[in-house]
Design an enzyme around this catalytic site. Structure first.
Site, PDB file in Angstrom:
ATOM      1  N   CYS A 108       9.949 -37.674 -47.008  1.00 43.40           N
ATOM      2  CA  CYS A 108       8.798 -37.443 -47.901  1.00 43.40           C
ATOM      3  C   CYS A 108       7.545 -37.706 -47.081  1.00 43.40           C
ATOM      4  CB  CYS A 108       8.859 -38.395 -49.094  1.00 43.40           C
ATOM      5  SG  CYS A 108      10.303 -38.154 -50.137  1.00 43.40           S
ATOM      6  N   ALA A 109       7.177 -36.760 -46.261  1.00 39.23           N
ATOM      7  CA  ALA A 109       6.289 -37.070 -45.132  1.00 39.23           C
ATOM      8  C   ALA A 109       4.797 -36.908 -45.397  1.00 39.23           C
ATOM      9  CB  ALA A 109       6.684 -36.199 -43.943  1.00 39.23           C
ATOM     10  N   PRO A 111       0.992 -37.163 -46.684  1.00 38.58           N
ATOM     11  CA  PRO A 111       0.184 -36.453 -45.684  1.00 38.58           C
ATOM     12  C   PRO A 111       0.394 -36.915 -44.241  1.00 38.58           C
ATOM     13  CG  PRO A 111      -1.163 -38.136 -46.722  1.00 38.58           C
ATOM     14  CD  PRO A 111       0.199 -38.202 -47.384  1.00 38.58           C
ATOM     15  N   CYS A 229       5.326 -47.712 -52.900  1.00 32.68           N
ATOM     16  CA  CYS A 229       4.116 -48.495 -53.184  1.00 32.68           C
ATOM     17  C   CYS A 229       4.140 -48.870 -54.658  1.00 32.68           C
ATOM     18  CB  CYS A 229       2.859 -47.735 -52.795  1.00 32.68           C
ATOM     19  SG  CYS A 229       2.793 -46.075 -53.442  1.00 32.68           S
TER      20      CYS A 229
HETATM   21  C1  LIG Z   1       4.590 -41.676 -51.260  1.00 31.92           C
HETATM   22  S1  LIG Z   1       4.241 -40.028 -50.858  1.00 31.92           S
HETATM   23  C2  LIG Z   1       4.595 -39.989 -49.145  1.00 31.92           C
HETATM   24  C3  LIG Z   1       3.512 -40.537 -48.272  1.00 31.92           C
HETATM   25  C4  LIG Z   1       3.822 -40.347 -46.798  1.00 31.92           C
HETATM   26  N1  LIG Z   1       5.109 -40.878 -46.443  1.00 31.92           N
HETATM   27  C5  LIG Z   1       2.764 -40.978 -45.916  1.00 31.92           C
HETATM   28  O1  LIG Z   1       3.005 -42.058 -45.388  1.00 31.92           O
HETATM   29  O2  LIG Z   1       1.698 -40.352 -45.733  1.00 31.92           O
HETATM   30  C6  LIG Z   1       5.638 -39.197 -51.513  1.00 31.92           C
HETATM   31  C7  LIG Z   1       5.787 -37.765 -51.074  1.00 31.92           C
HETATM   32  O3  LIG Z   1       7.074 -37.320 -51.514  1.00 31.92           O
HETATM   33  C8  LIG Z   1       7.003 -35.936 -51.744  1.00 31.92           C
HETATM   34  N2  LIG Z   1       8.203 -35.573 -52.521  1.00 31.92           N
HETATM   35  C9  LIG Z   1       8.455 -35.806 -53.837  1.00 31.92           C
HETATM   36  N3  LIG Z   1       9.686 -35.363 -54.165  1.00 31.92           N
HETATM   37  C10 LIG Z   1      10.219 -34.847 -53.032  1.00 31.92           C
HETATM   38  C11 LIG Z   1      11.459 -34.225 -52.711  1.00 31.92           C
HETATM   39  N4  LIG Z   1      12.393 -34.042 -53.659  1.00 31.92           N
HETATM   40  N5  LIG Z   1      11.670 -33.805 -51.446  1.00 31.92           N
HETATM   41  C12 LIG Z   1      10.716 -33.975 -50.483  1.00 31.92           C
HETATM   42  N6  LIG Z   1       9.517 -34.534 -50.741  1.00 31.92           N
HETATM   43  C13 LIG Z   1       9.270 -34.972 -51.978  1.00 31.92           C
HETATM   44  C14 LIG Z   1       5.672 -35.788 -52.453  1.00 31.92           C
HETATM   45  O4  LIG Z   1       5.214 -34.463 -52.375  1.00 31.92           O
HETATM   46  C15 LIG Z   1       4.801 -36.783 -51.679  1.00 31.92           C
HETATM   47  O5  LIG Z   1       4.114 -36.118 -50.648  1.00 31.92           O
END
Ligand SMILES: C[S@@+](CC[C@H](N)C(=O)[O-])C[C@H]1O[C@@H](n2cnc3c(N)ncnc32)[C@H](O)[C@@H]1O
Length: 301
Positions: A108-109, A111, A229
């Site tokens: 879940c990368a 931004p 978080c």
């Molecule tokens: C907490 S944020 C990630 C922040 C990131 N790791 C950073 O450090 O900048 C969660 C992310 O998970 C993504 N997400 C949610 N469900 C997902 C899925 N099923 N597969 C991949 N990404 C997913 C969202 O779009 C969001 O960008």
């Protein structure tokens, strides 16, 4: 929300947490050693009048005690010499501890705060697969990857719940899971009211599915770092406890260093796995960070 907090923090802890949530966070940055040495960066920043205080245990992490100009509009920022990243968010990559030769997946990368730090720790070597399901968040990820000079990564706009279909095995996986963001109240007070218990339940289901997909993509001996978080046990310890019940070949291991307090090993009268003691919780009132949770899981065989 307050009633729930009292169940795992007690009354005094909850009052302290609510008070700490009202205090602004000191801005923190991560110097990008892929592009500039720490000393050169500090020389430049000090000359401009910024006052940087080192963060313990993170040689490239600094608190900004004096910010004469906006941190996000400096030449050094645009050149990718640093990333504005809160302290808790710097910990998962360090705790995952990726090596140069590893194949690492960030499930879940976007931004890219932690993704660009993973690349920094890997010294731009090995392979870093960066996945995010949300197409609208991919451009920000791409901009950060380019700005920070990351060369060892590929970006996939994909649903990580289907990770298995990619037919790859990774040595290290970061699952910085989507969550209610309850721990971010200190950064964004609107979060005090924006989430219901139904949101927590909904997120927990997604988190479990993502965790299963991540665990099933590890190679034997591989490690997954789960972080959120959120301080809600339902999004953290309970997700891990119930998922690992069906995965006996995994264990929760200690992280390279201790920054937070131990994970919960019981909640609401339910006894949870004992090795959750190796998970770490960070709280605004104890650690002066956002609310945060981390847990490292190893595939044993
Ligand atoms: C907490 S944020 C990630 C922040 C990131 N790791 C950073 O450090 O900048 C969660 C992310 O998970 C993504 N997400 C949610 N469900 C997902 C899925 N099923 N597969 C991949 N990404 C997913 C969202 O779009 C969001 O960008």
């Amino acid at each position: 929300m307050v009633e729930r907090y009292i169940r795992f923090l007690g009354l005094e802890g909850t009052i302290n947490l609510l008070r700490a949530n009202e205090k602004p966070l000191t801005p923190t940055i991560r110097v990008n050693t892929l592009k500039i040495s720490i000393q050169k960066f500090l020389n430049r920043f000090n000359k401009k009048g910024f006052v940087c205080e080192p963060i313990a245990n993170i040689p490239y992490g600094f608190k900004i005690l004096k910010e004469p100009y906006n941190l996000g509009s400096q030449h050094e920022y645009l050149q990718g010499y640093y990333y504005i990243q809160n302290l808790a968010s710097m910990l998962p990559a360090i705790m995952l501890n990726p090596q140069f030769k590893d194949l690492v997946i960030d499930m879940c990368a976007a931004p890219g705060s932690k993704a660009t730090q993973l690349a920094q720790l890997m010294q731009n070597k090995g392979t870093l697969i960066l996945i995010d399901r949300n197409k609208n968040r991919i451009p920000a990820l791409r901009v950060n990857i380019n700005r920070m000079g990351i060369l060892n990564s590929m970006i996939l706009n994909y649903d990580s719940k289907n990770l298995k279909n990619l037919k790859i095995r990774a040595q290290k996986i970061l699952l910085d899971a989507p969550c209610t963001g309850e721990g971010l109240i200190r950064e964004d007070s609107s979060r005090k009211k924006s989430k219901e218990i139904s949101d927590i339940k909904k997120m927990a289901k997604i988190q479990k599915r993502l965790l299963i997909a991540g665990l099933e993509t590890l190679e034997p001996g591989g490690e997954l770092l789960y972080s959120t978080c959120s301080i809600a046990p339902e999004e953290n310890e309970l997700v891990i406890h119930s998922t690992l019940q069906n995965h006996p070949n995994f264990s929760i291991i200690k992280m390279p260093y201790v920054m937070g307090i131990s994970g919960l090993t019981n909640f609401d009268g339910i006894a949870l796995r004992k090795d959750l003691i190796n998970a770490q919780r960070l709280y605004p009132h104890i650690h002066d960070t956002i609310g945060f949770f981390m847990c490292k899981i190893k595939m044993l065989y």
